[in-house]
Scaffold this active site. Structure first.
Site, PDB file in Angstrom:
ATOM      1  CG  ASP A  94      29.452  41.279  93.355  1.00  0.00           C
ATOM      2  OD1 ASP A  94      28.283  41.623  93.561  1.00  0.00           O
ATOM      3  OD2 ASP A  94      30.418  42.060  93.400  1.00  0.00           O
TER       4      ASP A  94
ATOM      5  CB  SER B 106      30.233  41.064  89.496  1.00  0.00           C
ATOM      6  OG  SER B 106      30.019  41.912  90.544  1.00  0.00           O
TER       7      SER B 106
HETATM    8  C1  GLA Z   1      30.048  45.591  94.997  1.00  0.00           C
HETATM    9  C2  GLA Z   1      30.498  44.480  95.951  1.00  0.00           C
HETATM   10  C3  GLA Z   1      29.295  43.702  96.494  1.00  0.00           C
HETATM   11  C4  GLA Z   1      28.243  44.638  97.069  1.00  0.00           C
HETATM   12  C5  GLA Z   1      27.934  45.773  96.079  1.00  0.00           C
HETATM   13  C6  GLA Z   1      27.014  46.808  96.674  1.00  0.00           C
HETATM   14  O1  GLA Z   1      29.479  45.023  93.851  1.00  0.00           O
HETATM   15  O2  GLA Z   1      31.364  43.591  95.282  1.00  0.00           O
HETATM   16  O3  GLA Z   1      29.727  42.755  97.446  1.00  0.00           O
HETATM   17  O4  GLA Z   1      28.644  45.134  98.318  1.00  0.00           O
HETATM   18  O5  GLA Z   1      29.121  46.428  95.645  1.00  0.00           O
HETATM   19  O6  GLA Z   1      25.754  46.264  96.903  1.00  0.00           O
END
Ligand code: GLA
Length: 392
Positions: free
Chosen positions: A178, A132
């Site tokens: 995230d 992220s």
């Molecule tokens: C991505 C999204 C999060 C979450 C994950 C799965 O990282 O940005 O919000 O949904 O996938 O857990």
């Protein structure tokens, strides 16, 4: 690299780009980390629980307000610049600037105002690895502008606005995990977040005997974002069907595995498997937290494997590279748990590995991945650090 080394490098690039400031006290540095998630995958947009933590890989902004209305964004790693008037939010070709523009748009949507600013930003969150880096960018810039322009936003607002920037400007329908993890991280702790109420609790994560190691497949399949949105729709289909029998079910958080089992035929194979995984996964986060409190990492690790099984076979967001890496650990007595992490279709696996065996583990994984896919496997030992803040 240590925080101070990265900060010095980015500062150096800032001064090369913008020259010395006439008001050096106005040049400030902010940091926002990438995140891992121990358990609770795809549960955030289903109003369930997640268990993320913020790590020692972060994004940094060296930033200073300007007298005029110009915004100058300088991406240190790409050595690219994008400049615009703070009033002009049209979408540029440089996709890396969309996150920052999305943040400015959210500031306006709140009825708040900012002036121009100049910044050099960069960091060491690997891009596309599922840590992220985008949430870290968003939270970092909004936190910085909040300080620079006295916007009076609390951390919750920073999280929600950063998520909205991603949903509305960038166009990714992510949940809240995230951004929350990046902004609310705490040293050596994981955060159990209730994505419905946004209540959260920190749990110390014992790292005396075991370490968390990420193995980065270095692949990102193009399915990632379209399948993410499809999963959201499949969950909504499930809710519509369950609601007919249980009007109180507003999201899969309100459903149970038993309800899903009872209506298996009507849900149909695909929606049934999606709902089964989510309702079980929400419960798994709660159970995993009880195990952490007991100090029972052995059973915690088993939960991680169970999550992977569900993501692979029921939610179907894994990929051969991730499954291969998890399979490699199954017969390794030094690994308590392993699973794919994040949205899926690439990115990293997260592994709970006995401390003294970590180097051997990395070597073994690298060799196996090289042989299977002819790709060098980056491995990261992660430390859990504090969330978004200013570096003084
Ligand atoms: C991505 C999204 C999060 C979450 C994950 C799965 O990282 O940005 O919000 O949904 O996938 O857990």
């Amino acid at each position: 690299m240590r925080d101070s080394e990265i900060v010095n490098k980015i500062k150096e690039k800032y001064f090369q780009k913008f020259g010395q400031s006439s008001k050096p006290e106005q040049v400030r540095v902010f940091r926002s980390p990438g995140r891992i998630n121990l358990i609770g995958e795809h549960t955030d947009y289903n109003n369930g629980f997640v268990l993320p933590a913020s790590v020692d890989k972060a994004v940094y902004f060296v930033i200073e307000p300007r007298e005029d209305d110009q915004v100058i964004l300088h991406a240190a790693d790409l050595d690219e610049t994008y400049s615009f008037s703070v009033e002009d939010l049209s979408k540029p070709a440089q996709s890396w600037a969309h996150y920052q523009l999305g943040i400015i748009e959210q500031i306006y949507k709140k009825g708040l105002k900012i002036g121009g600013f100049q910044t050099t930003f960069g960091g060491d969150v690997p891009v596309g690895a599922g840590l992220s880096s985008s949430a870290a960018l968003e939270c970092c810039l909004l936190f910085a502008l909040n300080e620079l322009y006295g916007l009076n936003l609390d951390r919750f607002s920073i999280v929600k606005m950063s998520q909205k920037a991603e949903n509305e400007y960038v166009g990714v329908q992510c949940g809240i995990m995230d951004q929350f993890a990046s902004a609310f991280g705490k040293e050596e702790s994981v955060i159990r977040l209730d994505c419905r109420s946004l209540e959260y609790e920190y749990f110390p994560f014992p790292m005396q005997d075991y370490l968390l190691v990420l193995c980065d497949t270095s692949v990102k399949h193009s399915l990632a974002s379209s399948e993410y949105n499809t999963r959201r729709l499949e969950c909504e289909k499930g809710i519509t069907i369950l609601q007919k029998y249980y009007p109180e079910v507003q999201s899969l958080r309100d459903a149970t595995p038993e309800m899903v089992e009872t209506h298996k035929d009507e849900l149909g194979d695909i929606v049934y498997r999606r709902c089964k995984f989510i309702t079980e996964e929400i419960q798994r986060v709660q159970d995993a937290c009880d195990l952490l409190v007991e100090g029972n990492l052995v059973d915690f690790g088993k939960k991680m494997y169970a999550t992977h099984q569900g993501l692979q076979h029921e939610y179907e967001v894994s990929c051969p590279e991730l499954d291969f890496l998890v399979d490699q650990t199954l017969s390794d007595p030094n690994v308590l748990g392993a699973r794919m992490m994040g949205g899926g279709f690439g990115g990293c696996t997260i592994n709970l590995v006995k401390k003294e065996a970590v180097d051997a583990f990395e070597q073994k994984m690298k060799a196996a991945y090289q042989e299977q896919y002819q790709i060098d496997l980056p491995c990261y030992k992660v430390k859990i650090t504090a969330g978004t803040g200013e570096i003084i």
